[in-house]
Design an enzyme around this catalytic site. Sequence first.
Site, mmCIF file in Angstrom:
data_model
loop_
_atom_site.group_PDB
_atom_site.id
_atom_site.type_symbol
_atom_site.label_atom_id
_atom_site.label_comp_id
_atom_site.label_asym_id
_atom_site.label_seq_id
_atom_site.Cartn_x
_atom_site.Cartn_y
_atom_site.Cartn_z
ATOM 1 N N LYS A 120 -34.177 86.736 -72.559
ATOM 2 C CA LYS A 120 -35.500 86.323 -72.080
ATOM 3 C C LYS A 120 -35.921 85.033 -72.771
ATOM 4 O O LYS A 120 -35.897 84.939 -73.995
ATOM 5 C CB LYS A 120 -36.543 87.414 -72.348
ATOM 6 C CG LYS A 120 -37.943 87.057 -71.841
ATOM 7 C CD LYS A 120 -38.922 88.208 -72.033
ATOM 8 C CE LYS A 120 -39.456 88.286 -73.448
ATOM 9 N NZ LYS A 120 -40.386 87.161 -73.769
ATOM 10 N N LEU A 123 -42.375 83.144 -67.830
ATOM 11 C CA LEU A 123 -43.434 82.139 -67.914
ATOM 12 C C LEU A 123 -44.757 82.632 -67.333
ATOM 13 O O LEU A 123 -45.766 81.930 -67.426
ATOM 14 C CB LEU A 123 -42.994 80.846 -67.219
ATOM 15 C CG LEU A 123 -41.743 80.182 -67.819
ATOM 16 C CD1 LEU A 123 -41.470 78.849 -67.119
ATOM 17 C CD2 LEU A 123 -41.889 79.963 -69.320
ATOM 18 N N LYS A 124 -44.750 83.793 -66.718
ATOM 19 C CA LYS A 124 -45.987 84.438 -66.244
ATOM 20 C C LYS A 124 -46.866 83.468 -65.455
ATOM 21 O O LYS A 124 -48.037 83.246 -65.772
ATOM 22 C CB LYS A 124 -46.777 85.018 -67.425
ATOM 23 C CG LYS A 124 -46.019 86.044 -68.256
ATOM 24 C CD LYS A 124 -46.897 86.577 -69.396
ATOM 25 C CE LYS A 124 -46.158 87.581 -70.262
ATOM 26 N NZ LYS A 124 -45.128 86.928 -71.112
ATOM 27 N N HIS A 138 -49.444 81.804 -63.144
ATOM 28 C CA HIS A 138 -50.765 82.268 -62.717
ATOM 29 C C HIS A 138 -51.563 81.031 -62.328
ATOM 30 O O HIS A 138 -52.155 80.367 -63.174
ATOM 31 C CB HIS A 138 -51.447 83.027 -63.859
ATOM 32 C CG HIS A 138 -52.728 83.693 -63.468
ATOM 33 N ND1 HIS A 138 -53.440 84.486 -64.334
ATOM 34 C CD2 HIS A 138 -53.427 83.691 -62.313
ATOM 35 C CE1 HIS A 138 -54.521 84.949 -63.728
ATOM 36 N NE2 HIS A 138 -54.536 84.467 -62.503
ATOM 37 N N ILE A 169 -52.982 78.601 -58.444
ATOM 38 C CA ILE A 169 -53.245 78.684 -57.017
ATOM 39 C C ILE A 169 -51.932 78.989 -56.293
ATOM 40 O O ILE A 169 -50.844 78.698 -56.817
ATOM 41 C CB ILE A 169 -53.903 77.396 -56.487
ATOM 42 C CG1 ILE A 169 -52.971 76.196 -56.670
ATOM 43 C CG2 ILE A 169 -55.249 77.153 -57.171
ATOM 44 C CD1 ILE A 169 -53.486 74.927 -56.002
ATOM 45 N N ASN A 207 -50.068 77.774 -53.837
ATOM 46 C CA ASN A 207 -49.072 76.740 -53.590
ATOM 47 C C ASN A 207 -48.361 76.326 -54.874
ATOM 48 O O ASN A 207 -47.135 76.164 -54.908
ATOM 49 C CB ASN A 207 -49.729 75.522 -52.939
ATOM 50 C CG ASN A 207 -48.719 74.461 -52.551
ATOM 51 O OD1 ASN A 207 -47.796 74.724 -51.777
ATOM 52 N ND2 ASN A 207 -48.883 73.255 -53.088
ATOM 53 N N THR A 208 -49.122 76.152 -55.945
ATOM 54 C CA THR A 208 -48.523 75.753 -57.222
ATOM 55 C C THR A 208 -47.598 76.839 -57.755
ATOM 56 O O THR A 208 -46.495 76.554 -58.243
ATOM 57 C CB THR A 208 -49.627 75.450 -58.248
ATOM 58 O OG1 THR A 208 -50.423 74.360 -57.775
ATOM 59 C CG2 THR A 208 -49.035 75.082 -59.602
ATOM 60 N N ARG A 263 -38.696 99.259 -79.181
ATOM 61 C CA ARG A 263 -38.168 99.082 -80.539
ATOM 62 C C ARG A 263 -37.401 100.326 -80.967
ATOM 63 O O ARG A 263 -37.934 101.430 -80.877
ATOM 64 C CB ARG A 263 -39.305 98.811 -81.532
ATOM 65 C CG ARG A 263 -39.987 97.474 -81.288
ATOM 66 C CD ARG A 263 -41.135 97.240 -82.243
ATOM 67 N NE ARG A 263 -41.709 95.920 -82.009
ATOM 68 C CZ ARG A 263 -41.283 94.802 -82.567
ATOM 69 N NH1 ARG A 263 -40.260 94.851 -83.410
ATOM 70 N NH2 ARG A 263 -41.838 93.634 -82.297
ATOM 71 N N GLN A 287 -47.063 94.299 -80.816
ATOM 72 C CA GLN A 287 -47.150 95.159 -79.650
ATOM 73 C C GLN A 287 -47.938 96.408 -80.025
ATOM 74 O O GLN A 287 -47.807 96.935 -81.125
ATOM 75 C CB GLN A 287 -45.752 95.567 -79.164
ATOM 76 C CG GLN A 287 -44.823 94.398 -78.886
ATOM 77 C CD GLN A 287 -45.130 93.708 -77.575
ATOM 78 O OE1 GLN A 287 -46.013 94.145 -76.842
ATOM 79 N NE2 GLN A 287 -44.425 92.638 -77.285
#
EC number: 4.1.1.23
Length: 245
Positions: free
Chosen positions: A44, A72-73, A75, A77, A79-80, A192, A201
């Site tokens: 990752k 990269l999550k 988030h 609009i 189109n972007t 873990r 976490q």
Amino acid sequence: MTSTAITSSRAVTSSPVVVALDYDNRDKALAFVDRIDPRDCRLKVGKEMFTLLGPQFVRDLHQRGFEVFLDLKFHDIPNTTARAVAAAAELGVWMVNVHASGGARMMTAAREALLPFGKEAPLLIAVTVLTSMEASDLQDLGITLSPADYAAKLAALTQRCGLDGVVCSAQEAVRFKQEMGQAFKLVTPGIRPQGSEAGDQRRIMTPEQAQAAGVDYMVIGRPVTQSADPAATLRAINVSLSKEA
């Protein structure tokens, strides 16, 4: 349309383990990667590493035979977000993600952006509730649902939009598998091995517990990357999972 990465040289792994690379230095990261086997895990790459090292680092991992989860999550609009997801597919990554809280139009646009890639398209998953968040964090945002209920609501939306699965905590996996079926993939951070520190976490499980709960892919970071013998640690995790299967 096809991805620019050469996929034939990558190892095929049945391991559910995805090792989180959290390095701020390319040489250190690759030194670690060169100590492990692509048949034992996927890798990752998150925001810090991708911002520092760029797409070439992903190509470096591909050249070493590893499949890559580009975490990269996205988030933004619709189109972007769609263009960003398509760019990830062009790079040849195995999995890419978006935030489910971006809404149905954004997630649908992301899914449609991958249609031209056919079978070479990466898995597209959505983040529900970050594993570091607790009920009080959601309340600060004006969300009165529990983390589990809010995650379930976002996961159901994700499935309706046609994505492949969600990132969720292991505690939610049993419920999600029951409600959304076995084909809907569950990716879980905060995994873990027994005896590891919890770190940042909050909702954690061991690999064996996660597998029993229905998790498809488990993200493990420091217990592997900080191990004196990461290859042996990975093998031990995979053996423990094969015994539980």
